[in-house]
Design an enzyme around this catalytic site. Sequence first.
Site, PDB file in Angstrom:
ATOM      1  N   LEU A 114       0.815  -1.218   0.000  1.00 56.71           N
ATOM      2  CA  LEU A 114       0.000   0.000   0.000  1.00 56.71           C
ATOM      3  C   LEU A 114       0.848   1.268   0.000  1.00 56.71           C
ATOM      4  O   LEU A 114       1.946   1.310   0.559  1.00 56.71           O
ATOM      5  CB  LEU A 114      -0.930  -0.012   1.217  1.00 56.71           C
ATOM      6  CG  LEU A 114      -1.866  -1.225   1.294  1.00 56.71           C
ATOM      7  CD1 LEU A 114      -2.698  -1.181   2.579  1.00 56.71           C
ATOM      8  CD2 LEU A 114      -2.766  -1.313   0.066  1.00 56.71           C
TER       9      LEU A 114
ATOM     10  N   HIS B 292      -3.508   4.301  -2.468  1.00 53.73           N
ATOM     11  CA  HIS B 292      -4.514   3.443  -1.835  1.00 53.73           C
ATOM     12  C   HIS B 292      -5.174   4.173  -0.654  1.00 53.73           C
ATOM     13  O   HIS B 292      -6.385   4.108  -0.459  1.00 53.73           O
ATOM     14  CB  HIS B 292      -3.871   2.159  -1.290  1.00 53.73           C
ATOM     15  CG  HIS B 292      -3.239   1.283  -2.331  1.00 53.73           C
ATOM     16  ND1 HIS B 292      -1.876   1.114  -2.434  1.00 53.73           N
ATOM     17  CD2 HIS B 292      -3.769   0.521  -3.316  1.00 53.73           C
ATOM     18  CE1 HIS B 292      -1.603   0.270  -3.413  1.00 53.73           C
ATOM     19  NE2 HIS B 292      -2.723  -0.096  -3.973  1.00 53.73           N
TER      20      HIS B 292
ATOM     21  N   SER C 200       2.514   0.363  -6.634  1.00 52.31           N
ATOM     22  CA  SER C 200       3.248  -0.660  -5.880  1.00 52.31           C
ATOM     23  C   SER C 200       4.459  -1.128  -6.677  1.00 52.31           C
ATOM     24  O   SER C 200       5.448  -1.591  -6.105  1.00 52.31           O
ATOM     25  CB  SER C 200       2.338  -1.850  -5.607  1.00 52.31           C
ATOM     26  OG  SER C 200       1.155  -1.420  -4.980  1.00 52.31           O
TER      27      SER C 200
END
Length: 281
Positions: A33, A37, A186
Amino acid sequence: MKIFRTVAEMRAWGNARKAQQQSIGFVPTMGALHDGHLALVRRARAETDAVVVSIFVNPLQFGPREDFKRYPRPVAHDLALLRRARVDAVWMPGASDLYPEGFSTRVSVGGLSTVLEGAHRPGHFDGVATVVAKLLAGVWPARAYFGLKDYQQVRVIDRMVRDLNLPVKIVACPTVREADGLAMSSRNRYLSKREREEAVKLYQALYLGRELISQRIMTDAKRVVKRLCGVLKTIPKSRIDYVTVADPVTLAPMTRIKRPALIAMAVRIGTTRLIDNVLVD
Ligand code: AMP
């Protein structure tokens, strides 16, 4: 913060919340994360009574030569971030919870799934639509939050939800960027220091494209794409999967540019594949 594994646990908790007249906001993720996010979580917190985040690296949406195995899974760190963001429940199903033996259904969204990312990652959006349908069926949220960083994904999910009359509102949230403009992802952690510095050129190319279109300097999509590719090609060890100017609704490529227009791209830097886009209104 509750942590669930199985569909049954998740569903029981969701049902109890709904019995108390609480609305559920849902943020599906693959973990690792970052602030992109967390922006979805914040939006969900502002708009609903209880927030559920799922963490599941979905094998169905990765191609055989893609990064499923090496996809980062920093679970303890993710949970700490979610706790700090005051998430109510985290759903971390295992592959066998979502795809038990005998599982054989695929949700296929047709048209929108076959262009851009879909053309370069065959089966990708079937994998995404299938898992999102399953996750929605486990949580049954009032609202589900998706990032415009994955513009096509939002369009595909929104289509699926409309086509299947699923009672959930899909909320599209703006792309969160690093200070230099690189879209948070990510996969950015795969980049070496040098590659990370060069990756800002994706944003620079998109920014240039937005200027060329919004100032009406260029109206021919081919010329715009050529200029943007010129910028991207200066990235060492890069390979352009696609750069396109497309209709934001149908995702069909434009010849003569009309607004609104979507500029979308996928570029490999070394072994890392990055996507980004910008909407020119
Ligand atoms: P992922 O974990 O990459 O599957 O992403 C989970 C959700 O977060 C998806 O809806 C993404 O579009 C969204 N997301 C990922 N990166 C960003 C970002 N930089 N800004 C906004 N949303 C993002």
